[in-house]
Structures are given as structure tokens and as C-alpha cells.
Design a protein around this motif. Structure first.
Motif, mmCIF file in Angstrom:
data_model
loop_
_atom_site.group_PDB
_atom_site.id
_atom_site.type_symbol
_atom_site.label_atom_id
_atom_site.label_comp_id
_atom_site.label_asym_id
_atom_site.label_seq_id
_atom_site.Cartn_x
_atom_site.Cartn_y
_atom_site.Cartn_z
ATOM 1 N N THR A 462 -57.819 -10.691 -39.870
ATOM 2 C CA THR A 462 -56.899 -11.368 -38.948
ATOM 3 C C THR A 462 -57.558 -11.529 -37.590
ATOM 4 O O THR A 462 -58.112 -10.570 -37.045
ATOM 5 C CB THR A 462 -55.599 -10.572 -38.792
ATOM 6 O OG1 THR A 462 -55.001 -10.386 -40.079
ATOM 7 C CG2 THR A 462 -54.626 -11.296 -37.885
ATOM 8 N N ALA A 480 -52.882 -21.346 -32.294
ATOM 9 C CA ALA A 480 -52.248 -20.208 -32.961
ATOM 10 C C ALA A 480 -52.904 -18.924 -32.470
ATOM 11 O O ALA A 480 -54.128 -18.767 -32.543
ATOM 12 C CB ALA A 480 -52.397 -20.340 -34.468
ATOM 13 N N SER A 483 -54.169 -15.744 -36.721
ATOM 14 C CA SER A 483 -54.583 -16.561 -37.869
ATOM 15 C C SER A 483 -55.496 -15.743 -38.775
ATOM 16 O O SER A 483 -56.074 -14.728 -38.361
ATOM 17 C CB SER A 483 -55.308 -17.831 -37.411
ATOM 18 O OG SER A 483 -56.469 -17.499 -36.658
ATOM 19 N N GLN A 485 -58.903 -15.343 -41.001
ATOM 20 C CA GLN A 485 -60.285 -15.812 -40.875
ATOM 21 C C GLN A 485 -61.127 -15.221 -42.003
ATOM 22 O O GLN A 485 -60.969 -14.055 -42.366
ATOM 23 C CB GLN A 485 -60.866 -15.412 -39.510
ATOM 24 C CG GLN A 485 -62.262 -15.951 -39.247
ATOM 25 C CD GLN A 485 -62.629 -15.859 -37.783
ATOM 26 O OE1 GLN A 485 -62.085 -16.570 -36.936
ATOM 27 N NE2 GLN A 485 -63.558 -14.970 -37.482
ATOM 28 N N ASN A 515 -61.944 -20.853 -40.209
ATOM 29 C CA ASN A 515 -60.754 -20.618 -39.396
ATOM 30 C C ASN A 515 -60.263 -21.960 -38.885
ATOM 31 O O ASN A 515 -61.047 -22.903 -38.716
ATOM 32 C CB ASN A 515 -61.070 -19.678 -38.228
ATOM 33 C CG ASN A 515 -59.815 -19.260 -37.468
ATOM 34 O OD1 ASN A 515 -59.423 -19.906 -36.495
ATOM 35 N ND2 ASN A 515 -59.185 -18.182 -37.925
ATOM 36 N N GLN A 516 -58.938 -22.052 -38.626
ATOM 37 C CA GLN A 516 -58.379 -23.323 -38.203
ATOM 38 C C GLN A 516 -58.763 -23.704 -36.777
ATOM 39 O O GLN A 516 -58.730 -24.882 -36.414
ATOM 40 C CB GLN A 516 -56.858 -23.271 -38.318
ATOM 41 C CG GLN A 516 -56.213 -22.157 -37.513
ATOM 42 C CD GLN A 516 -54.720 -22.055 -37.773
ATOM 43 O OE1 GLN A 516 -54.162 -22.857 -38.501
ATOM 44 N NE2 GLN A 516 -54.078 -21.064 -37.177
#
Length: 629
Positions: A462, A480, A483, A485, A515-516
Motif C-alpha cells: 500500500t 488518491a 493506493s 502498488q 501504480n495509478q
């Protein structure tokens, strides 16, 4: 002219001989079975059933190949009912000489016997000028009526791969029966019976059906006595006993003896001189390890002074740079390792790495390791990364490790209050758990000539983004703060011998961060001598990359060689305001040799990438001395 026998007597002779073999009437033949590259095993296997064909020695010297002047022809004759069987086998009908023709007939008969036609034979053979006429008898295909368990435990027979359905109404294949014998003996060897033998008992022959019992003669029970070091190694026997899992008064285990050499080769401070030797006496087995110590401790220090181009009030006009490495291995002969490396390649960046390895944790084969990494980019960010790892080393399955890692990064930019947008770096913390796997079959850790190395690692965790009080809180609305990862990495190396002293290296390695929303201080840093030659250290920031290497080394001594190489990379950087990809190329040459001060390496390389042409004025020169003691 050869002597011929009537067909009826030949068939009766083969059937009688087969029953005699399966019934155990043949004298015991001792055949040693040894794992490749391991010490000889004392266990033996009786060759019940069809014996293996005697290998024919071939002349490997170079000869002038000439086209045969009078080739020989092989013509096979058989009964009409046997012709469909004979069509399944491929054989040459034209041979260069009479000896080759006879060998071709022999190989055909052996192939048929291996397919359960145990009484296949050449009843008559005679020459008609250049033609060899052979009368072939195929016979019936022998089958297992049933193979019963004699005195073996069900567990042992199951672990050896025995299944009743494989030996009921199935063809009698000598090779399959030999493999079952070997597996049974292997299981017995690993349970304290290194002199075990396997045979068939109560054999009944009903036509072409074979009914028998498999019997194991275990022999005496053997216990481990101790391990002895033959060589100048100062490594403690207590450590090696736990590391190799060869404990006194424990049942003899051939698998652990076979694995000892490979496990020892994974120790950087040990030089393996040969495979372990085992001596048996009075129900005891003593294992002798042929090892010497090798220089594995390392101390290097390079200190430099460069001008500070960004001096301000109160700052010095000169900056200290350098590279200091300390690695101490096999402390006090117990296998412990400790290391420290500090690097400052320019005014802006510096890094610190430290690690510690404690083998045989609480008397188990587990290794407990801890590491710490610090990376500082001046006036940008500071990242620390502690890691705790537990490793289980094995010779058969490689090294398996489980780890937990915490990666924390914070901003150092003094002008954060003046920013109206979110910077490319961020305050964050990433807690992850992962597993790594290493398969090492290199013949030497430092100067490999052949072998394979595989390393895979994956981690998931996380990622938490912290709001910096110096930045406006509204800048964090579109991202965010929490998230998931994922981090992936891998490495594959293959060394292949080329001629007497040449080695070709093919290597692929890479990493990926998923990751975003990624930031600059999350990225991997590649470039330089260790990752992508032809570029400066940490030249590229990337979240996904792969580098392929092709390198040829010509050894001029045990630890000296010259080499040429090509590095081809692919990388991408996925930032919100900076989407970038590139395919950089590095090529060059170098040399490495031992001096009185250590191993000296010199590398000349050039690199090509976006914004950098492949030109001598952009080339890089790397050189250094690695001293080991």
C-alpha cells in the motif's frame, strides 16, 4: 560363413533365457547410480529384466570421409504376420560397409526389444554378393500381468512413482522397469540405506504375460558420522553442518551429499576443489569437503574533490565526492556477512547502502538478512528504504526468500510554498511484502565460464501519500492518497563456453513499478557501469525498463579477460506531466585482470539515446580496482 540355428531352437533358447533372467538366476550385477556432478553413491541396482545394450566405442578422431565404392544393402525377411510390426521401425537399407550393415541390424533388434518384443532375433543371416539377407523373428509383445509389492512399504513405493495401473496389462518395457528400480534405490538411499538393491521375485511367465513381485534388499543401516574439511578453509564445521543439513547420528541421505557441492558454490568465500567424498566404516558415513578459502572481503575507497557550481552564502566552494565500499564475509568462520557502501558521484546526489546476513538462524538452515538504503537528491527529496528478509537456501529448488520492505520519501525543496501546482515529487510511504526466487547454476560466482542464473522478485503493498504542510491543501484533491502498488523485477543470465577460453554472456534484466499515479522519487534510476554502460550514473529515471546484454569474453588467465559488449535497453517514464520512452544503446570494450592491489577493470563505452548521439566525444571511461582479502 556364420553358423545358423533352426528357428524353433532359437525361440526356445530366448524364452528360457528370459525366464532365467526374470527369476533372479542371473548372478548379481552391481551398477552404480550417481547423480550428475555429485559424489559417487554406494547404492547398487541389480539389472533384472533385459540388460542394457553394451555401448559401442566409436573412433572420435578425424577421418577423411570418402564415398563408399561398393555399398552394402540390407534386406529383411520375416513372416507375413510380423511385417506390420516391422514397418513401424526405421532403418537404413544402404550402408557403406559390411560392419555398418551388421550394426544396423543389431540396432533394429535392440529397438524392438526395448519396445517389449523381448524375443526379437535374427534367425539367419547370409550374404548374397553385396546384399545382407536377414531372416527376422519378431515374436510376441511381452506384457506385465501384474507387478506386486513385495517387502516395500506402500509409502516408499508410492514416492518412487509406482502405480499399479502402470504395471497391469501394460507392455513390459525394460527401460521403464530400470527407471522404477533407480527411483526405489534413490528413496532407500535417502532413508539410511546406501547399499540397497532391487530385484524381481516370484516371477511367473504365462506365455507373454509376466507376473512378479518387486523386492528391496535394504542392506545395513548407515548413519552420518561427521563432516571433515580437506583444504585450507577456516570455515567452521559447525556452520557447514547446519548449512548442509548433514548432522551426526542422523540416517544417511544421499540427496544431501549430492546437494553439498552446489550449496558450497553459492558461498562467495569458499572455493570448491571437487565433489564431496564419502567413506563408510562400521555403519558410519564420514563426508569429506574439498574446499579452500577464497578472498571475498572487500575494501575500496576513492575520494575526490570537485568545485561547487551552486555556492551560496556560507557554503564551501569545494565539494567532497567519492565511493567507499566495505564488505566483510564469513566473519570468524561462521558465515556471517556485513557490508557498507557510500557513494557521492556528484554534488547533487549521494547514497548509502548497508546490509547484514546471519545464517543458520536459531540452528535452522534459514538465513536472516537486513538491509538499509538511503538516497538523497539535493534540494529535491530524501528516500530511505529498510528491508528485512528470510531466505531458505536449497540446492534442488534454489533460494527462496520472503521479505518486507518500507520505502519512505520526503521533499526537501525549500520553495514549496511558492508552487501553484503539484510537483513531480511527493511525500509518500510504501509498505510492501514480497517473495524472491534465485536459481544459480554458475560454475563460479566471480568469473563464471558456464551456467545459468535466474532471479525473480515480486512485491505488493500500500502506498500512502502524505500532505506536505508547505503545499496548498487543494493541490491534493485530484490524487488518491491511498493506493495499491506492485513492484516486479527479474534477471536472466546464461554463460556459454566458446572454444577453449572464450565465454559468451547473454543477459536480460528489468524492473517495473505499477501504480495509478507515479512521481519522480518513486522511479528506478539506471545508467552507468552496473546497469546501462555508455551513460552516466543514474542518468535515466524510469518506472519500467528492460536491458538486454550480449557480451563476449576472451579469458587470458584464471581471472583475467578482455571483452566487447552491446547493451540494448527499453525504458519508459509515466509521470502526469512527463510521458517519455526511449531505447538507449550502449556498446564498448574493456579488460579485467588481477594486480597486486586487486582486480583492475577498464571499460570504454559509448551510448546512443534521445538527445545523445553515438559519438566518441560523448563516450564514457570507467575504471577501478576491487581489492579482496
Amino acid at each position: 560363413m556364420p553358423t545358423f540355428f533352426p528357428q524353433m531352437y532359437v525361440r526356445l533358447f530366448f524364452l528360457s533365457l528370459l525366464a532365467w533372467w526374470l527369476g533372479g538366476g542371473m548372478p548379481v550385477a552391481w551398477a552404480q547410480i550417481t547423480a550428475p556432478g555429485a559424489s559417487p553413491s554406494p547404492s547398487q541396482v541389480t539389472t533384472s529384466g533385459m540388460p542394457a545394450p553394451t555401448p559401442v566405442a566409436r573412433d572420435t578422431t578425424r577421418r577423411i570421409v570418402r564415398k563408399p565404392v561398393h555399398p552394402k544393402v540390407v534386406r529383411l525377411q520375416t513372416e507375413a504376420a510380423d511385417r506390420p510390426v516391422l514397418r513401424h521401425y526405421r532403418y537404413r537399407t544402404t550402408l557403406p560397409d559390411s560392419v555398418s550393415a551388421l550394426h544396423e541390424v543389431r540396432d533394429l533388434l535392440l529397438a524392438m526389444q526395448a519396445d517389449a518384443y523381448l524375443t526379437a532375433s535374427a534367425d539367419t543371416m547370409h550374404w548374397r554378393r553385396d546384399t545382407l539377407v536377414v531372416q527376422v523373428y519378431v515374436g510376441e509383445k511381452f506384457r506385465w500381468a501384474r507387478l506386486r509389492n513385495g517387502n516395500l512399504g506402500d509409502g516408499l513405493l508410492t514416492r518412487a512413482g509406482y502405480r499399479e495401473k502402470f504395471f497391469r496389462n501394460q507392455p513390459f518395457l525394460p527401460a521403464e522397469w530400470a527407471r522404477l528400480q533407480e527411483r526405489i534405490v534413490d528413496e532407500a538411499e535417502n532413508q539410511g540405506h546406501p547399499f540397497a538393491t532391487v530385484r524381481l521375485d516370484s516371477v511367473q511367465l504365462r506365455g507373454a504375460d509376466i507376473d512378479a513381485r518387486v523386492v528391496l534388499d535394504r542392506g545395513p543401516v548407515i548413519l552420518f558420522d561427521s563432516i571433515q574439511i580437506v583444504g585450507n578453509s577456516k570455515t567452521k564445521k559447525r556452520f557447514l553442518t547446519k548449512y548442509l543439513q548433514i548432522f551426526p547420528n542422523q540416517p544417511y541421505n544421499q540427496q544431501r551429499v549430492n546437494a553439498a557441492a552446489q550449496l558450497l558454490r553459492q558461498l562467495p568465500y569458499v572455493q570448491v576443489k571437487g565433489n564431496p567424498e564419502v567413506r563408510f566404516s562400521r555403519g558410519r558415513a564420514r563426508v569429506y569437503l574439498l574446499i579452500d578459502d577464497r578472498n571475498a572481503n572487500q575494501f575500496d575507497a576513492i575520494i575526490g574533490v570537485v568545485p561547487n557550481s551552486t555556492t551560496s552564502v556560507g557554503q564551501s566552494k569545494l565539494q567532497l565526492t567519492g565511493d567507499v565500499t566495505i564488505n566483510l564475509r564469513n566473519l570468524r568462520g561462521g558465515g556471517k556477512q556485513i557490508g557498507l557502501q557510500w557513494r557521492k558521484v556528484d554534488v547533487a546526489t549521494q547514497s548509502l547502502d548497508a546490509h547484514y546476513l546471519h545464517p543458520n538462524f536459531f540452528g535452522t538452515p534459514l538465513e536472516l538478512g537486513a538491509s538499509f538504503n538511503l538516497y538523497k537528491q539535493a534540494n529535491a527529496f530524501l528516500t530511505v528504504r529498510p528491508r528485512l528478509q528470510v531466505t531458505y537456501p536449497t540446492a534442488q529448488a534454489g533460494r527462496i526468500a520472503f521479505f518486507t520492505e518500507r520505502r519512505g520519501s520526503r521533499l526537501l525543496d525549500p520553495a514549496l510554498k511558492e508552487r501553484t501546482s503539484l510537483p513531480d515529487t511527493i511525500d509518500s510511504q510504501y509498505n510492501s511484502y514480497g517473495v524472491s526466487y534465485e536459481w544459480n547454476r554458475l560454475d563460479d560466482l566471480y568469473f563464471p565460464r558456464q551456467g545459468l542464473l535466474v532471479y525473480l522478485q515480486g512485491a505488493v503493498g500500500t502506498k500512502n501519500i502524505s500532505k506536505n504542510p508547505e503545499l496548498n491543501d487543494t493541490l491534493y484533491r485530484r490524487i488518491a492518497l491511498h493506493s495499491n502498488q506492485i513492484t516486479l523485477s527479474g534477471r536472466l543470465e546464461q554463460y556459454v563456453r566458446v572454444g577453449r577460453s572464450g565465454v559468451f554472456l547473454a543477459r536480460v534484466r528489468g524492473e517495473s513499478l505499477l501504480n495509478q499515479r507515479l512521481f519522480l522519487n518513486d522511479m528506478f534510476r539506471i545508467g552507468g557501469l552496473a546497469t546501462l554502460r555508455g551513460f552516466s550514473e543514474n542518468f535515466f529515471y524510469t518506472n519500467s525498463y528492460a536491458v538486454g546484454t550480449a557480451e563476449f569474453r576472451q579469458f587470458t588467465g584464471t581471472d583475467a579477460y578482455v571483452f566487447v559488449f552491446l547493451d540494448q535497453g527499453y525504458l519508459r517514464r509515466d509521470l502526469a506531466n512527463d510521458k517519455f520512452w526511449d531505447a538507449p544503446t550502449g556498446l564498448g570494450a574493456g579488460l579485467s585482470f588481477r594486480t597486486g592491489a586487486g582486480v583492475f577493470q577498464f571499460v570504454y563505452s559509448m551510448g546512443q539515446a534521445k538527445g545523445q548521439r553515438l559519438a566518441p566525444n560523448a563516450s564514457k571511461i570507467h575504471f577501478g580496482i576491487t581489492s579482496r582479502f
